[in-house]
Design an enzyme around this catalytic site. Structure first.
Site, PDB file in Angstrom:
ATOM      1  N   TYR A   1       0.848  -1.183   0.000  1.00  0.00           N
ATOM      2  CA  TYR A   1       0.000   0.000   0.000  1.00  0.00           C
ATOM      3  C   TYR A   1       0.882   1.231   0.000  1.00  0.00           C
ATOM      4  CZ  TYR A   1       0.782   1.157   4.986  1.00  0.00           C
ATOM      5  OH  TYR A   1       1.339   1.524   6.190  1.00  0.00           O
ATOM      6  N   CYS A   2       0.287   2.380  -0.320  1.00  0.00           N
ATOM      7  CA  CYS A   2       1.023   3.643  -0.308  1.00  0.00           C
ATOM      8  C   CYS A   2       0.088   4.726   0.225  1.00  0.00           C
ATOM      9  CB  CYS A   2       1.554   3.974  -1.702  1.00  0.00           C
ATOM     10  SG  CYS A   2       0.295   4.025  -2.989  1.00  0.00           S
ATOM     11  N   LYS A   3      -0.015   5.827  -0.458  1.00  0.00           N
ATOM     12  CA  LYS A   3      -0.939   6.874  -0.019  1.00  0.00           C
ATOM     13  C   LYS A   3      -2.306   6.710  -0.675  1.00  0.00           C
ATOM     14  CE  LYS A   3      -1.641  11.888   0.170  1.00  0.00           C
ATOM     15  NZ  LYS A   3      -1.063  13.231  -0.147  1.00  0.00           N
TER      16      LYS A   3
ATOM     17  N   SER B 262      -5.308   2.125   0.186  1.00  0.00           N
ATOM     18  CA  SER B 262      -4.066   2.555   0.818  1.00  0.00           C
ATOM     19  C   SER B 262      -4.312   3.472   2.024  1.00  0.00           C
ATOM     20  CB  SER B 262      -3.161   3.223  -0.224  1.00  0.00           C
ATOM     21  OG  SER B 262      -2.617   2.242  -1.078  1.00  0.00           O
ATOM     22  N   TRP B 263      -3.364   4.364   2.297  1.00  0.00           N
ATOM     23  CA  TRP B 263      -3.418   5.125   3.533  1.00  0.00           C
ATOM     24  C   TRP B 263      -4.629   6.053   3.611  1.00  0.00           C
ATOM     25  CZ3 TRP B 263      -1.598   4.614   8.148  1.00  0.00           C
ATOM     26  CH2 TRP B 263      -1.752   5.668   9.056  1.00  0.00           C
TER      27      TRP B 263
END
Length: 221
Positions: free
Chosen positions: A180-182, A208-209
């Site tokens: 995951y990322c942003k 994600s985030w």
């Protein structure tokens, strides 16, 4: 002993000197011999110098020294840049086409939430954001950080180099991982690179985030 060309040169000079003296009729004999001897000495010296120069070996002209600096070996830099470009391609694919038809397993918020509560979990959660972003927001509990933007070669370097760089062992190729990322873009790129490097059990959390924080997911700092 004088060479043949030297003797011929002396003979010509002697004849010229005698002829010049005889035509004037006023030069004393002593002077004649003086002029002749001086001329002969000069001629002999000049001839000897010419002969010595002819016997000297010819030295080939030296090549101009090249001051061009050899370029550094940029293979590694180029390879890293190429992987970054591939990561960007995977990310753009996720941004433009979504995750329809993706080979990677797609994880939802509830599944990630269940995963972090499982003490026997075998799936490794990987946060692909930069360390500064994690410092500001925190991370999903138990997630490890492998920043894809600045370290696109993380899944291609040796295990020892990976551990030296990040301070923890890299997930093995037979382990299951979820990225995951942003907002789900960089995580798609990381998943693509992991598959390219030999990982097969690859998943993504597209929300994600942003999705995690909006839903009130737990935060680890």
């Amino acid at each position: 002993m004088l060479s043949a060309p030297t003797r011929r040169s002396i003979a010509r000079l002697s004849a010229g000197a005698v002829k010049s003296i005889g035509s004037s009729g006023t030069t004393p004999v002593a002077c004649t011999f003086s002029v002749t001897n001086a001329t002969l000495r000069k001629a002999a010296a000049a001839a000897a110098t010419t002969a010595a120069a002819a016997q000297q070996p010819q030295v080939p002209a030296q090549r101009a020294f090249s001051t061009a600096v050899r370029p550094r070996n940029t293979t590694r830099t180029t390879t890293r840049a190429a992987r970054a470009a591939r990561a960007a391609y995977y990310s753009q694919e996720a941004q433009g086409k979504g995750n329809k038809g993706a080979e990677n397993k797609i994880w939802a918020f509830e599944e990630i939430q269940t995963l972090i509560e499982d003490p026997n979990r075998k799936v490794i959660i990987i946060d692909t954001r930069e360390p500064g972003e994690l410092h500001q927001t925190g991370r999903i509990p138990t997630a490890i950080n492998i920043p894809i933007t600045t370290s696109p070669d993380s899944f291609f370097i040796s295990e020892d180099e990976f551990e030296d760089r990040f301070g923890f062992p890299r997930p093995s190729k037979d382990s299951e991982v979820v990225f995951y990322c942003k907002a789900g873009v960089r995580s798609r790129g990381a998943a693509g690179l992991a598959r390219e490097a030999g990982w097969e059990k690859v998943g993504e959390y597209p929300g994600s985030w942003l999705d995690w924080a909006a839903r009130g997911g737990k935060v680890e700092r």
